[in-house]
Design a protein around this motif. Structure first.
Motif, PDB file in Angstrom:
ATOM      1  N   ARG A 146       0.837  -1.209   0.000  1.00  0.00           N
ATOM      2  CA  ARG A 146       0.000   0.000   0.000  1.00  0.00           C
ATOM      3  C   ARG A 146       0.873   1.261   0.000  1.00  0.00           C
ATOM      4  N   ILE A 147       1.988   1.234   0.742  1.00  0.00           N
ATOM      5  CA  ILE A 147       2.910   2.373   0.755  1.00  0.00           C
ATOM      6  C   ILE A 147       3.452   2.612  -0.656  1.00  0.00           C
ATOM      7  N   THR A 148       3.851   1.542  -1.320  1.00  0.00           N
ATOM      8  CA  THR A 148       4.365   1.657  -2.694  1.00  0.00           C
ATOM      9  C   THR A 148       3.316   2.264  -3.619  1.00  0.00           C
ATOM     10  N   GLU A 149       2.071   1.838  -3.464  1.00  0.00           N
ATOM     11  CA  GLU A 149       0.981   2.372  -4.288  1.00  0.00           C
ATOM     12  C   GLU A 149       0.780   3.861  -4.035  1.00  0.00           C
ATOM     13  N   LEU A 150       0.838   4.270  -2.785  1.00  0.00           N
ATOM     14  CA  LEU A 150       0.637   5.682  -2.458  1.00  0.00           C
ATOM     15  C   LEU A 150       1.788   6.547  -2.958  1.00  0.00           C
ATOM     16  N   VAL A 151       3.003   6.044  -2.894  1.00  0.00           N
ATOM     17  CA  VAL A 151       4.146   6.789  -3.423  1.00  0.00           C
ATOM     18  C   VAL A 151       3.987   6.960  -4.929  1.00  0.00           C
ATOM     19  N   GLU A 152       3.548   5.929  -5.604  1.00  0.00           N
ATOM     20  CA  GLU A 152       3.297   6.022  -7.043  1.00  0.00           C
ATOM     21  C   GLU A 152       2.168   7.017  -7.333  1.00  0.00           C
ATOM     22  N   GLN A 153       1.149   7.012  -6.505  1.00  0.00           N
ATOM     23  CA  GLN A 153       0.048   7.958  -6.668  1.00  0.00           C
ATOM     24  C   GLN A 153       0.555   9.393  -6.534  1.00  0.00           C
ATOM     25  N   GLU A 154       1.444   9.634  -5.581  1.00  0.00           N
ATOM     26  CA  GLU A 154       2.018  10.973  -5.416  1.00  0.00           C
ATOM     27  C   GLU A 154       2.740  11.406  -6.692  1.00  0.00           C
ATOM     28  N   LYS A 155       3.522  10.503  -7.279  1.00  0.00           N
ATOM     29  CA  LYS A 155       4.245  10.811  -8.516  1.00  0.00           C
ATOM     30  C   LYS A 155       3.268  11.143  -9.637  1.00  0.00           C
ATOM     31  N   GLN A 156       2.207  10.358  -9.734  1.00  0.00           N
ATOM     32  CA  GLN A 156       1.210  10.577 -10.784  1.00  0.00           C
ATOM     33  C   GLN A 156       0.498  11.915 -10.601  1.00  0.00           C
ATOM     34  N   LEU A 157       0.200  12.278  -9.362  1.00  0.00           N
ATOM     35  CA  LEU A 157      -0.457  13.554  -9.099  1.00  0.00           C
ATOM     36  C   LEU A 157       0.438  14.723  -9.501  1.00  0.00           C
ATOM     37  N   ARG A 158       1.716  14.639  -9.158  1.00  0.00           N
ATOM     38  CA  ARG A 158       2.647  15.708  -9.525  1.00  0.00           C
ATOM     39  C   ARG A 158       2.773  15.825 -11.040  1.00  0.00           C
ATOM     40  N   GLN A 159       2.796  14.670 -11.716  1.00  0.00           N
ATOM     41  CA  GLN A 159       2.881  14.689 -13.178  1.00  0.00           C
ATOM     42  C   GLN A 159       1.607  15.261 -13.788  1.00  0.00           C
ATOM     43  N   ALA A 160       0.456  14.907 -13.243  1.00  0.00           N
ATOM     44  CA  ALA A 160      -0.819  15.423 -13.745  1.00  0.00           C
ATOM     45  C   ALA A 160      -0.881  16.943 -13.598  1.00  0.00           C
ATOM     46  N   LEU A 161      -0.361  17.460 -12.497  1.00  0.00           N
ATOM     47  CA  LEU A 161      -0.321  18.918 -12.308  1.00  0.00           C
ATOM     48  C   LEU A 161       0.596  19.543 -13.353  1.00  0.00           C
ATOM     49  N   GLN A 162       1.754  18.951 -13.539  1.00  0.00           N
ATOM     50  CA  GLN A 162       2.716  19.472 -14.508  1.00  0.00           C
ATOM     51  C   GLN A 162       2.140  19.444 -15.924  1.00  0.00           C
ATOM     52  N   ASP A 163       1.360  18.426 -16.237  1.00  0.00           N
ATOM     53  CA  ASP A 163       0.751  18.281 -17.563  1.00  0.00           C
ATOM     54  C   ASP A 163      -0.506  19.118 -17.728  1.00  0.00           C
ATOM     55  N   GLY A 164      -0.913  19.821 -16.674  1.00  0.00           N
ATOM     56  CA  GLY A 164      -2.095  20.661 -16.746  1.00  0.00           C
ATOM     57  C   GLY A 164      -3.400  19.891 -16.643  1.00  0.00           C
ATOM     58  N   GLU A 165      -3.341  18.652 -16.223  1.00  0.00           N
ATOM     59  CA  GLU A 165      -4.535  17.819 -16.105  1.00  0.00           C
ATOM     60  C   GLU A 165      -5.245  18.000 -14.773  1.00  0.00           C
ATOM     61  N   LEU A 166      -4.603  18.729 -13.854  1.00  0.00           N
ATOM     62  CA  LEU A 166      -5.102  18.856 -12.490  1.00  0.00           C
ATOM     63  C   LEU A 166      -4.792  20.266 -12.004  1.00  0.00           C
ATOM     64  N   SER A 167      -5.732  20.846 -11.288  1.00  0.00           N
ATOM     65  CA  SER A 167      -5.477  22.171 -10.718  1.00  0.00           C
ATOM     66  C   SER A 167      -4.543  22.033  -9.519  1.00  0.00           C
ATOM     67  N   GLY A 168      -3.895  23.120  -9.172  1.00  0.00           N
ATOM     68  CA  GLY A 168      -3.016  23.125  -8.008  1.00  0.00           C
ATOM     69  C   GLY A 168      -3.767  22.771  -6.736  1.00  0.00           C
ATOM     70  N   GLU A 169      -4.992  23.283  -6.617  1.00  0.00           N
ATOM     71  CA  GLU A 169      -5.813  22.992  -5.433  1.00  0.00           C
ATOM     72  C   GLU A 169      -6.133  21.514  -5.314  1.00  0.00           C
ATOM     73  N   GLU A 170      -6.542  20.920  -6.436  1.00  0.00           N
ATOM     74  CA  GLU A 170      -6.897  19.500  -6.430  1.00  0.00           C
ATOM     75  C   GLU A 170      -5.664  18.659  -6.135  1.00  0.00           C
ATOM     76  N   GLU A 171      -4.542  19.003  -6.760  1.00  0.00           N
ATOM     77  CA  GLU A 171      -3.308  18.251  -6.516  1.00  0.00           C
ATOM     78  C   GLU A 171      -2.920  18.328  -5.045  1.00  0.00           C
ATOM     79  N   HIS A 172      -3.000  19.536  -4.481  1.00  0.00           N
ATOM     80  CA  HIS A 172      -2.637  19.720  -3.083  1.00  0.00           C
ATOM     81  C   HIS A 172      -3.539  18.886  -2.155  1.00  0.00           C
ATOM     82  N   ALA A 173      -4.827  18.922  -2.390  1.00  0.00           N
ATOM     83  CA  ALA A 173      -5.775  18.186  -1.546  1.00  0.00           C
ATOM     84  C   ALA A 173      -5.526  16.677  -1.647  1.00  0.00           C
ATOM     85  N   ARG A 174      -5.322  16.197  -2.851  1.00  0.00           N
ATOM     86  CA  ARG A 174      -5.113  14.760  -3.031  1.00  0.00           C
ATOM     87  C   ARG A 174      -3.756  14.313  -2.486  1.00  0.00           C
TER      88      ARG A 174
END
Length: 81
Positions: free
Chosen positions: A9-37
């Motif tokens: 589960r820790i590995t999955e969450l670390v991967e999720q963090e990476k994906q969220l940061r990438q989604a923000l960088q790609d403009g797929e996610l707002s800063g607010e949504e990325e921060h909350a998630r």
């Protein structure tokens, strides 16, 4: 939850963090949504690490590690590092 499941589960969450940061960088996610998630993922990680520490402490005390339980976010988040 056993140690292997917790580590998975820790590995999955670390991967999720990476994906969220990438989604923000790609403009797929707002800063607010990325921060909350990210905050939710970080809180879950803190709980899981705490659970692993509890399990280890119980093992070292000669007790059953399955007696460990996930503590509330508010409790885990207030620990001193």
């Amino acid at each position: 939850m056993d140690d292997q499941s917790i580590h998975q589960r820790i590995t999955e969450l670390v991967e999720q963090e990476k994906q969220l940061r990438q989604a923000l960088q790609d403009g797929e996610l707002s800063g607010e949504e990325e921060h909350a998630r990210l905050r939710r993922a970080e809180q879950s990680l803190d709980q899981l690490w705490d659970l692993l520490r509890q399990r280890q402490a119980l093992r070292e005390a000669g007790k059953d590690p399955d007696e460990a339980s996930e503590r509330p976010v508010g409790e885990v988040e207030t620990y001193q590092q």
